[in-house]
Design an enzyme around this catalytic site. Structure first.
Site, PDB file in Angstrom:
ATOM      1  N   ASP A  58     -20.867 -23.332  15.299  1.00  0.00           N
ATOM      2  CA  ASP A  58     -21.925 -22.354  15.508  1.00  0.00           C
ATOM      3  C   ASP A  58     -21.416 -20.969  15.121  1.00  0.00           C
ATOM      4  O   ASP A  58     -20.234 -20.782  14.859  1.00  0.00           O
ATOM      5  CB  ASP A  58     -22.347 -22.380  16.982  1.00  0.00           C
ATOM      6  CG  ASP A  58     -23.696 -21.735  17.228  1.00  0.00           C
ATOM      7  OD1 ASP A  58     -24.455 -21.535  16.263  1.00  0.00           O
ATOM      8  OD2 ASP A  58     -24.003 -21.445  18.401  1.00  0.00           O
ATOM      9  N   GLY A  59     -22.307 -20.009  15.072  1.00  0.00           N
ATOM     10  CA  GLY A  59     -21.900 -18.636  14.771  1.00  0.00           C
ATOM     11  C   GLY A  59     -21.925 -18.310  13.295  1.00  0.00           C
ATOM     12  O   GLY A  59     -21.041 -17.611  12.782  1.00  0.00           O
TER      13      GLY A  59
END
Length: 254
Positions: A58-59
């Site tokens: 994620d991110g």
């Protein structure tokens, strides 16, 4: 086939305080079709799930082009409004975020989550900076002629080592007001679970409030009574699906 504008307008109307839109977050075309077949009125993605399904963290580790490809595949697979978790817009400056939002609109998506956390850094964007970023997304949507639903995510309650949530309400309300003025349609506050505080937030500002419900947590009816207008499930559906797949495979190999 319902066009993009009609889908966007219908999606906005689903956000009703006390009678919330419930979203069981999908991660690809197949999962979106399954959720639609289950009776959903709209589809929303979760960034963690979409990235994990493609082997990324994620991110914004998932490349923007791959995110847009996935969004387009989901839109093509279901005849429902589709909202995409757009994380931090894959940019820092407002003009870059606006350009990326315009590309997302080309996939047929009618909504997005847009967070104020500094992706890859620490803390949150200053309120004024985040408001400018939201305004750029709104300008891109206006230019495209699509009444995009901007779900402004604030990580006020979702930071590491944060203060007690009651002490963060003032900042949350300040951000909600600024984001609404900049063109946001809703406020998403992951991490906030206290029903009294949820009610306070719902009552003290004008935006529909999105609460994230994980697993078998707080009952939907209780969140509705507190005033939530949207309930999402984040990575929960993906985690549950992968656990089921792993257990099924284990029965064959063990």
């Amino acid at each position: 086939m319902v066009n993009q504008t009609d889908k966007a307008l219908a999606f906005a109307k689903l956000h009703v305080k006390g009678a919330p839109l419930v979203l069981f977050n999908a991660w690809d075309a197949g999962s979106a079709k399954a959720v639609a077949q289950g009776g959903a009125s709209a589809i929303a993605t979760g960034s963690w799930s979409v990235a994990a399904a493609q082997g990324y963290a994620d991110g914004q580790a998932l490349p923007l082009d791959l995110l847009l490809q996935t969004a387009g595949q989901i839109v093509g697979a279901v005849d429902l409004p589709v909202s995409v978790d757009f994380e931090g817009g894959y940019g820092v400056e407002a003009d870059e975020v606006g350009k990326n939002a315009a590309r997302l609109l080309e996939t047929g998506a009618i909504g997005l989550n847009f967070e104020d956390r500094i992706v890859g850094g620490d803390g949150l964007h200053p309120v004024a900076d985040q408001a400018r970023r939201i305004a750029a997304i709104r300008a891109a949507a206006d230019a495209a002629g699509v009444p995009l639903f901007i779900n402004a995510r604030s990580d006020v309650f979702f930071q590491k080592d944060s203060l007690p949530h009651a002490d963060l309400m003032e900042e949350a309300l300040t951000r909600a007001a600024a984001y609404a003025e900049a063109g946001a349609n809703g406020i998403f506050v992951p991490g906030l679970s206290d029903l009294n505080l949820i009610k306070s937030l719902c009552d003290a500002q004008s935006l529909p409030v999105n609460i994230m419900r994980m697993g078998g947590g707080t009952a939907i009816a209780d969140l509705a009574s507190a005033g939530a207008a949207r309930i999402s499930h984040g990575p929960g559906p993906y985690i549950a699906a992968m656990e089921t797949l792993t257990k099924a495979a284990a029965q064959l190999y063990q």
